[in-house]
Write a protein that holds these residues in place. Structure first.
Motif, PDB file in Angstrom:
ATOM      1  N   LEU A 241       0.758  -1.202   0.129  1.00 56.36           N
ATOM      2  CA  LEU A 241      -0.093   0.152   0.026  1.00 56.36           C
ATOM      3  C   LEU A 241       0.805   1.223  -0.015  1.00 56.36           C
ATOM      4  CD1 LEU A 241      -2.639  -0.996   2.640  1.00 56.36           C
ATOM      5  CD2 LEU A 241      -2.895  -0.830   0.112  1.00 56.36           C
ATOM      6  N   PRO A 242       0.353   2.422  -0.656  1.00 54.51           N
ATOM      7  CA  PRO A 242       1.138   3.481  -0.553  1.00 54.51           C
ATOM      8  C   PRO A 242       1.134   4.314   0.810  1.00 54.51           C
ATOM      9  CG  PRO A 242      -0.890   4.097  -1.506  1.00 54.51           C
ATOM     10  CD  PRO A 242      -0.785   2.473  -1.259  1.00 54.51           C
ATOM     11  N   ARG A 243       2.203   4.853   1.126  1.00 55.19           N
ATOM     12  CA  ARG A 243       2.395   5.246   2.686  1.00 55.19           C
ATOM     13  C   ARG A 243       1.125   6.295   3.119  1.00 55.19           C
ATOM     14  NH1 ARG A 243       6.758   3.933   5.140  1.00 55.19           N
ATOM     15  NH2 ARG A 243       6.481   5.697   6.831  1.00 55.19           N
ATOM     16  N   PHE A 244       0.498   7.202   2.255  1.00 55.49           N
ATOM     17  CA  PHE A 244      -0.407   7.640   2.681  1.00 55.49           C
ATOM     18  C   PHE A 244      -1.742   7.013   2.894  1.00 55.49           C
ATOM     19  CE2 PHE A 244      -1.849   7.424  -1.806  1.00 55.49           C
ATOM     20  CZ  PHE A 244      -3.322   7.008  -1.656  1.00 55.49           C
ATOM     21  N   ALA A 245      -1.873   5.766   2.423  1.00 58.49           N
ATOM     22  CA  ALA A 245      -2.953   4.760   2.908  1.00 58.49           C
ATOM     23  C   ALA A 245      -2.647   4.129   3.944  1.00 58.49           C
ATOM     24  CB  ALA A 245      -3.292   3.633   1.633  1.00 58.49           C
ATOM     25  N   THR A 246      -1.599   3.684   4.379  1.00 54.44           N
ATOM     26  CA  THR A 246      -1.366   3.044   5.479  1.00 54.44           C
ATOM     27  C   THR A 246      -1.558   4.059   6.882  1.00 54.44           C
ATOM     28  OG1 THR A 246       1.068   3.433   5.438  1.00 54.44           O
ATOM     29  CG2 THR A 246       0.245   1.379   4.681  1.00 54.44           C
ATOM     30  N   ARG A 247      -1.053   5.181   6.638  1.00 50.62           N
ATOM     31  CA  ARG A 247      -1.106   6.394   7.868  1.00 50.62           C
ATOM     32  C   ARG A 247      -2.754   6.679   8.151  1.00 50.62           C
ATOM     33  NH1 ARG A 247       1.871   9.920   4.080  1.00 50.62           N
ATOM     34  NH2 ARG A 247       0.413  11.633   3.344  1.00 50.62           N
ATOM     35  N   LYS A 248      -3.441   6.557   6.963  1.00 51.44           N
ATOM     36  CA  LYS A 248      -4.598   6.812   7.195  1.00 51.44           C
ATOM     37  C   LYS A 248      -5.395   5.718   7.825  1.00 51.44           C
ATOM     38  CE  LYS A 248      -5.430  10.409   3.565  1.00 51.44           C
ATOM     39  NZ  LYS A 248      -5.809  11.553   4.411  1.00 51.44           N
ATOM     40  N   MET A 249      -5.013   4.525   7.426  1.00 53.96           N
ATOM     41  CA  MET A 249      -5.795   3.474   7.777  1.00 53.96           C
ATOM     42  C   MET A 249      -5.262   3.288   9.717  1.00 53.96           C
ATOM     43  SD  MET A 249      -5.164  -0.613   6.979  1.00 53.96           S
ATOM     44  CE  MET A 249      -3.406  -0.804   7.080  1.00 53.96           C
ATOM     45  N   VAL A 250      -4.051   3.516   9.883  1.00 52.77           N
ATOM     46  CA  VAL A 250      -3.706   3.479  11.023  1.00 52.77           C
ATOM     47  C   VAL A 250      -4.349   4.665  12.011  1.00 52.77           C
ATOM     48  CG1 VAL A 250      -1.761   3.636  12.867  1.00 52.77           C
ATOM     49  CG2 VAL A 250      -1.601   2.134  10.711  1.00 52.77           C
ATOM     50  N   GLY A 251      -4.447   5.848  11.407  1.00 57.07           N
ATOM     51  CA  GLY A 251      -5.074   6.774  12.195  1.00 57.07           C
ATOM     52  C   GLY A 251      -6.415   6.623  12.314  1.00 57.07           C
ATOM     53  N   LYS A 252      -7.209   6.060  11.497  1.00 58.01           N
ATOM     54  CA  LYS A 252      -8.791   5.449  11.721  1.00 58.01           C
ATOM     55  C   LYS A 252      -8.725   4.746  12.890  1.00 58.01           C
ATOM     56  CE  LYS A 252     -12.856   4.126   9.494  1.00 58.01           C
ATOM     57  NZ  LYS A 252     -13.442   3.762   8.157  1.00 58.01           N
TER      58      LYS A 252
END
Length: 256
Positions: A241-252
């Motif tokens: 996954l692109p990093r912007f996707a993983t950080r959004k997922m973890v943030g959620k």
């Protein structure tokens, strides 16, 4: 008999690792803030195994803690063969709202003490050509962690540092391993404020199982140990996954 020093030995993964190293015949040096808990653990492993167990209370968040610990090792003529950098803590909350001192203390324990203690003890290991370092990181190392920004960053450091150190000492006979657990049944969830999150409600492993995986991985000189298929799947998945996707997922997941 080899001697193993374990930080954060008073509970959780550190306590279980202590039992494993003691059962293998290693003398142990136990380091944590809670002297009473360390004394109880030391008495327990001494009664079960023909080893020595030395207790050295220390608060690794203080600037002179590692120097003081090193002085005590020297004064007691203790040579450390294996260093287990297990001490660490996290804290759930927005970076801008959490105490700056608390976050600095986190870096002191998770990063600075780990680094300084390794630097103090590694030359002796290299000279004797035996032993090594087992660093306890986290699968948090593999992505950014909104609402736990400093903790996730500190574990990324532990992983990178361990991998680089392993290459530097390749061929020396030393074992250098990073244990990367996910949510584990220790006091971490409650202490960090993460205990109410779904990952701690449904995906936790026992400290005993995690410690056994790390211990066996270290003895086998594995580079990275990720206990549990769910944790390994999560780490593998994030790599696609692109990093912007993983950080959004973890943030959620963490309420950011």
């Amino acid at each position: 008999m080899p001697t193993t020093l374990i930080t954060g030995a008073s509970s959780g993964i550190g306590l279980e690792l202590t039992k494993l190293f003691a059962a293998s015949g290693d003398n142990v040096v136990l380091v944590a803030r809670s002297e009473d808990k360390l004394n109880d653990l030391a008495a327990n492993v001494r009664s079960q195994h023909d080893i020595t167990a030395t207790v050295i209370p220390a608060d690794l968040s203080t600037p002179d803690a590692v120097d003081h610990l090193s002085d005590q090792l020297r004064d007691r003529s203790l040579e450390i063969d294996t260093l287990v950098n297990n001490a660490g803590f996290g804290m759930l909350g927005k970076f801008s709202e959490m105490s700056a001192d608390r976050q600095t203390n986190m870096l002191m324990v998770n990063v600075v003490a780990l680094t300084r203690l390794t630097r103090k003890l590694l030359p002796g290991m290299l000279k004797r050509k035996t032993g090594g370092v087992l660093n306890v990181g986290s699968i948090a190392a593999y992505q950014a962690g909104p609402n736990m920004a400093v903790y996730y960053a500190s574990k990324a450091y532990v992983l990178s540092f361990t991998e680089a150190l392993r290459e530097e000492v390749a061929g020396s006979g030393l074992h250098i391993t990073c244990l990367e657990p996910g949510a584990t049944e220790t006091g971490f969830g409650e202490d960090s404020g993460m205990g109410s999150l779904d990952m701690f409600a449904s995906q936790t492993m026992t400290a005993e199982v995690v410690a056994k995986a790390g211990y066996q991985g270290y003895r086998s000189n594995e580079d990275i140990v990720i206990p549990g298929w769910k944790n390994r799947l999560m780490v593998t998945g994030t790599s696609f996954l692109p990093r912007f996707a993983t950080r959004k997922m973890v943030g959620k997941m963490q309420g950011a």
